[in-house]
Motif scaffolding. Structure first.
Motif, PDB file in Angstrom:
ATOM      1  N   GLY A 252       0.801  -1.220   0.000  1.00  0.00           N
ATOM      2  CA  GLY A 252       0.000   0.000   0.000  1.00  0.00           C
ATOM      3  C   GLY A 252       0.831   1.265   0.000  1.00  0.00           C
ATOM      4  N   SER A 253       2.151   1.177  -0.203  1.00  0.00           N
ATOM      5  CA  SER A 253       3.022   2.353  -0.193  1.00  0.00           C
ATOM      6  C   SER A 253       3.824   2.404  -1.490  1.00  0.00           C
ATOM      7  CB  SER A 253       3.949   2.315   1.029  1.00  0.00           C
ATOM      8  OG  SER A 253       4.740   1.142   1.006  1.00  0.00           O
ATOM      9  N   TRP A 254       4.826   3.315  -1.515  1.00  0.00           N
ATOM     10  CA  TRP A 254       5.611   3.524  -2.724  1.00  0.00           C
ATOM     11  C   TRP A 254       7.102   3.486  -2.409  1.00  0.00           C
ATOM     12  CZ3 TRP A 254       2.582   3.447  -6.896  1.00  0.00           C
ATOM     13  CH2 TRP A 254       1.247   3.813  -6.737  1.00  0.00           C
ATOM     14  N   LEU A 255       7.871   2.976  -3.366  1.00  0.00           N
ATOM     15  CA  LEU A 255       9.329   3.024  -3.295  1.00  0.00           C
ATOM     16  C   LEU A 255       9.809   3.854  -4.476  1.00  0.00           C
ATOM     17  CD1 LEU A 255      12.042   2.006  -2.066  1.00  0.00           C
ATOM     18  CD2 LEU A 255      11.926   0.118  -3.725  1.00  0.00           C
ATOM     19  N   TYR A 256      10.634   4.866  -4.194  1.00  0.00           N
ATOM     20  CA  TYR A 256      11.103   5.778  -5.235  1.00  0.00           C
ATOM     21  C   TYR A 256      12.538   5.412  -5.619  1.00  0.00           C
ATOM     22  CZ  TYR A 256       6.981   8.356  -3.832  1.00  0.00           C
ATOM     23  OH  TYR A 256       5.683   8.705  -3.538  1.00  0.00           O
ATOM     24  N   LEU A 257      12.815   5.513  -6.912  1.00  0.00           N
ATOM     25  CA  LEU A 257      14.113   5.115  -7.458  1.00  0.00           C
ATOM     26  C   LEU A 257      14.646   6.225  -8.353  1.00  0.00           C
ATOM     27  CD1 LEU A 257      16.358   3.040  -8.273  1.00  0.00           C
ATOM     28  CD2 LEU A 257      14.762   2.207 -10.022  1.00  0.00           C
ATOM     29  N   ALA A 258      15.884   6.628  -8.096  1.00  0.00           N
ATOM     30  CA  ALA A 258      16.579   7.606  -8.942  1.00  0.00           C
ATOM     31  C   ALA A 258      17.790   6.927  -9.565  1.00  0.00           C
ATOM     32  CB  ALA A 258      17.017   8.821  -8.123  1.00  0.00           C
ATOM     33  N   CYS A 259      18.037   7.208 -10.839  1.00  0.00           N
ATOM     34  CA  CYS A 259      19.169   6.608 -11.539  1.00  0.00           C
ATOM     35  C   CYS A 259      19.935   7.670 -12.315  1.00  0.00           C
ATOM     36  CB  CYS A 259      18.697   5.526 -12.510  1.00  0.00           C
ATOM     37  SG  CYS A 259      18.329   3.945 -11.737  1.00  0.00           S
ATOM     38  N   VAL A 260      21.223   7.401 -12.514  1.00  0.00           N
ATOM     39  CA  VAL A 260      22.087   8.194 -13.380  1.00  0.00           C
ATOM     40  C   VAL A 260      22.614   7.254 -14.460  1.00  0.00           C
ATOM     41  CG1 VAL A 260      24.185   9.577 -13.562  1.00  0.00           C
ATOM     42  CG2 VAL A 260      22.733   9.771 -11.532  1.00  0.00           C
ATOM     43  N   ILE A 261      22.388   7.590 -15.724  1.00  0.00           N
ATOM     44  CA  ILE A 261      22.718   6.715 -16.853  1.00  0.00           C
ATOM     45  C   ILE A 261      23.748   7.400 -17.737  1.00  0.00           C
ATOM     46  CG2 ILE A 261      21.776   5.450 -18.828  1.00  0.00           C
ATOM     47  CD1 ILE A 261      19.022   5.687 -17.455  1.00  0.00           C
ATOM     48  N   GLY A 262      24.806   6.677 -18.088  1.00  0.00           N
ATOM     49  CA  GLY A 262      25.781   7.180 -19.044  1.00  0.00           C
ATOM     50  C   GLY A 262      25.226   7.071 -20.458  1.00  0.00           C
ATOM     51  N   ILE A 263      25.115   8.188 -21.160  1.00  0.00           N
ATOM     52  CA  ILE A 263      24.462   8.181 -22.474  1.00  0.00           C
ATOM     53  C   ILE A 263      25.279   7.417 -23.502  1.00  0.00           C
ATOM     54  CG2 ILE A 263      23.784   9.701 -24.396  1.00  0.00           C
ATOM     55  CD1 ILE A 263      22.757  11.685 -22.384  1.00  0.00           C
ATOM     56  N   CYS A 264      26.582   7.464 -23.427  1.00  0.00           N
ATOM     57  CA  CYS A 264      27.416   6.776 -24.418  1.00  0.00           C
ATOM     58  C   CYS A 264      27.209   5.269 -24.375  1.00  0.00           C
ATOM     59  CB  CYS A 264      28.882   7.127 -24.186  1.00  0.00           C
ATOM     60  SG  CYS A 264      30.020   6.328 -25.357  1.00  0.00           S
ATOM     61  N   SER A 265      27.282   4.684 -23.179  1.00  0.00           N
ATOM     62  CA  SER A 265      27.202   3.227 -23.039  1.00  0.00           C
ATOM     63  C   SER A 265      25.866   2.741 -22.503  1.00  0.00           C
ATOM     64  CB  SER A 265      28.307   2.729 -22.112  1.00  0.00           C
ATOM     65  OG  SER A 265      28.104   3.207 -20.785  1.00  0.00           O
ATOM     66  N   ARG A 266      24.955   3.658 -22.116  1.00  0.00           N
ATOM     67  CA  ARG A 266      23.659   3.310 -21.523  1.00  0.00           C
ATOM     68  C   ARG A 266      23.802   2.581 -20.189  1.00  0.00           C
ATOM     69  NH1 ARG A 266      22.879   6.005 -25.781  1.00  0.00           N
ATOM     70  NH2 ARG A 266      20.940   5.846 -26.980  1.00  0.00           N
ATOM     71  N   ARG A 267      24.959   2.650 -19.582  1.00  0.00           N
ATOM     72  CA  ARG A 267      25.187   1.969 -18.316  1.00  0.00           C
ATOM     73  C   ARG A 267      24.583   2.758 -17.158  1.00  0.00           C
ATOM     74  NH1 ARG A 267      31.126   1.169 -15.429  1.00  0.00           N
ATOM     75  NH2 ARG A 267      30.355   0.419 -13.421  1.00  0.00           N
ATOM     76  N   VAL A 268      24.002   2.059 -16.192  1.00  0.00           N
ATOM     77  CA  VAL A 268      23.518   2.695 -14.959  1.00  0.00           C
ATOM     78  C   VAL A 268      24.732   2.919 -14.067  1.00  0.00           C
ATOM     79  CG1 VAL A 268      22.016   2.503 -12.956  1.00  0.00           C
ATOM     80  CG2 VAL A 268      21.273   1.575 -15.148  1.00  0.00           C
ATOM     81  N   LEU A 269      25.131   4.172 -13.933  1.00  0.00           N
ATOM     82  CA  LEU A 269      26.323   4.509 -13.152  1.00  0.00           C
ATOM     83  C   LEU A 269      26.012   4.664 -11.672  1.00  0.00           C
ATOM     84  CD1 LEU A 269      27.806   7.159 -15.604  1.00  0.00           C
ATOM     85  CD2 LEU A 269      28.460   4.762 -15.394  1.00  0.00           C
ATOM     86  N   GLY A 270      24.831   5.150 -11.365  1.00  0.00           N
ATOM     87  CA  GLY A 270      24.452   5.338  -9.973  1.00  0.00           C
ATOM     88  C   GLY A 270      22.958   5.214  -9.792  1.00  0.00           C
ATOM     89  N   TYR A 271      22.550   4.825  -8.611  1.00  0.00           N
ATOM     90  CA  TYR A 271      21.128   4.690  -8.302  1.00  0.00           C
ATOM     91  C   TYR A 271      20.929   4.935  -6.814  1.00  0.00           C
ATOM     92  CZ  TYR A 271      21.902   0.336  -5.828  1.00  0.00           C
ATOM     93  OH  TYR A 271      22.329  -0.584  -4.907  1.00  0.00           O
ATOM     94  N   SER A 272      19.682   5.153  -6.432  1.00  0.00           N
ATOM     95  CA  SER A 272      19.323   5.253  -5.021  1.00  0.00           C
ATOM     96  C   SER A 272      17.847   4.932  -4.891  1.00  0.00           C
ATOM     97  CB  SER A 272      19.615   6.655  -4.472  1.00  0.00           C
ATOM     98  OG  SER A 272      19.323   6.714  -3.081  1.00  0.00           O
ATOM     99  N   MET A 273      17.488   4.185  -3.849  1.00  0.00           N
ATOM    100  CA  MET A 273      16.102   3.831  -3.571  1.00  0.00           C
ATOM    101  C   MET A 273      15.748   4.280  -2.160  1.00  0.00           C
ATOM    102  SD  MET A 273      15.644   0.001  -5.226  1.00  0.00           S
ATOM    103  CE  MET A 273      17.348  -0.585  -5.136  1.00  0.00           C
ATOM    104  N   ALA A 274      14.558   4.843  -2.009  1.00  0.00           N
ATOM    105  CA  ALA A 274      14.099   5.320  -0.696  1.00  0.00           C
ATOM    106  C   ALA A 274      12.584   5.442  -0.729  1.00  0.00           C
ATOM    107  CB  ALA A 274      14.738   6.659  -0.354  1.00  0.00           C
TER     108      ALA A 274
END
Length: 405
Positions: A252-274
């Motif tokens: 009944g709640s929500w989990l929020y996710l933020a990501c940082v993506i490198g555009i050249c390689s499409r790699r997820v460089l950083g993330y955070s969940m809270a």
């Protein structure tokens, strides 16, 4: 005093949780390869986590808390109440007596098979006259029986391989990625053939429903200029990054996710969940991305929307401290941050295909597992169907060859 780890605590904790979720069925080296660290590093993280929790490796892995159990039971009860009348309550299977199968749905026999079955009793000529087909066509069909059997055997082998690829990637791959995976294994197979067999056997990738808008702009905060202008391409690894925030339902709640993506390689460089959407969420993701690139990110363009987290003074201060140039699209235009939007679609399509998450622990684990899978194994159409990790390795090899020349 030991040397400070370059990996954020959130990343280390999620890596430990991923190893423990395997229940001893995967080695440290196997899990570490997905996460992008060495097996000994992961082993030390697990050991430190055990020491902090006051238990050894043979101890119990932590029971479900009362709140998590309550949220799970409430979600399950809601699904049972919403189950349609006459339908099964688990996977949408037809319940007994639901009337799904009706008279007239029988599959008709092929005409050539019918002739072969009754040729001794009635003769080929008479049956062909009644069915209004040519005898020469029937005999051509008989002559090609051996070739058809050979093609069918080859198709059966290919279908088995397609199912293995589809299952290995948890049913997320569609025709193009299955075809790329088969070619990566050395198979010279036509994509249209793969498409035909997948359609015939009901093998398909996952699709995502339309999602709600989540960006809440701060009208008073001064926006940064748009330095990307919808050009989501880059020649160098640390030339352009992009990021965004999304949410997933957990009981009944929500989990929020933020990501940082490198555009050249499409790699997820950083993330955070809270469980919140404060500026710390995007700051933590940015600091993890900077650490992933060794701290040398001066001049990188970071593109995001005009959400209040990205226009906040705290986030601007962090970017200025690392020498990162902020860039923002227009309000309400998903195309101005299309790469991040496409990334969220893939994540939700491939992690929330059955039902919403029931506990925060389950949500964190599955999302982290998908992020590591995305970086190391998932083939990306924009990278010529290489994974981000494979693309970065190839890019570095080509760069070394160019410098050597």
């Amino acid at each position: 005093m030991g040397r400070r780890s370059p990996y954020p605590a959130e990343f280390r904790n999620d890596a430990v949780a991923l190893y423990r979720a395997a229940g001893g069925k995967r080695t440290y080296a196997a899990v570490a390869a997905d996460v992008g660290v060495t097996g000994e590093t992961l082993r030390s993280w697990v050991r430190q986590a055990d020491e902090q929790a006051g238990r050894d490796h043979s101890g119990e892995q932590g029971a479900e808390t009362r709140d998590e159990e309550l949220a799970r039971l409430r979600a399950e009860n809601g699904r049972l109440r919403k189950a349609e009348k006459g339908m099964g309550t688990r996977a949408g299977d037809p319940a007994p007596g639901s009337g799904l199968f009706r008279e007239g749905d029988e599959v008709k026999a092929r005409r050539w098979d019918f002739i072969s079955t009754h040729r001794v009793e009635f003769g080929v000529q008479r049956i062909c006259r009644v069915l209004q087909v040519s005898r020469s066509g029937y005999y051509r069909w008989v002559a090609g029986a051996a070739a058809r059997a050979e093609r069918q055997a080859a198709d059966d082998v290919l279908v088995t391989e397609i199912r293995e690829v589809h299952t290995a990637h948890k049913g997320t791959y569609g025709v193009r990625r299955v075809h790329a995976e088969l070619r990566g294994f050395g198979h010279t197979v036509n994509r249209k053939r793969v498409e035909r067999l997948m359609r015939r056997h009901g093998i398909a990738g996952r699709h995502l429903r339309r999602r709600r808008r989540t960006t809440v702009p701060d009208r008073l905060a001064p926006p940064a200029p748009d330095l990307v202008q919808r050009d989501f391409s880059a020649e160098q690894m640390n030339e352009k990054w992009c990021g965004d925030i999304t949410y997933v339902q957990v009981g009944g709640s929500w989990l929020y996710l933020a990501c940082v993506i490198g555009i050249c390689s499409r790699r997820v460089l950083g993330y955070s969940m809270a469980s919140h959407m404060r500026a710390e969420l995007v700051i933590d993701a940015m600091e993890m991305a900077v650490a992933a690139r060794g701290g040398r990110v001066d001049g990188v363009i970071f593109h995001a929307d005009r959400g209040s987290q990205y226009t906040s003074a705290a986030f601007a201060q962090v970017c200025d401290g690392f020498g990162i140039r902020r860039s923002m699209g227009r309000v309400g235009s998903s195309y101005d941050n299309a790469l991040a939007e496409s990334f969220w679609q893939g994540l939700k399509r491939e992690t929330m295909h059955h039902m919403p998450f029931t506990t925060m622990r389950q949500a964190r684990l599955e999302i982290f597992q998908w992020l590591t899978y995305y970086n190391t194994r998932r083939r990306h159409s924009a990278l010529n169907y290489l994974s981000p990790a494979e693309f970065e390795q190839q890019h570095q090899r080509e760069r070394r060859i160019t410098l050597a020349a």
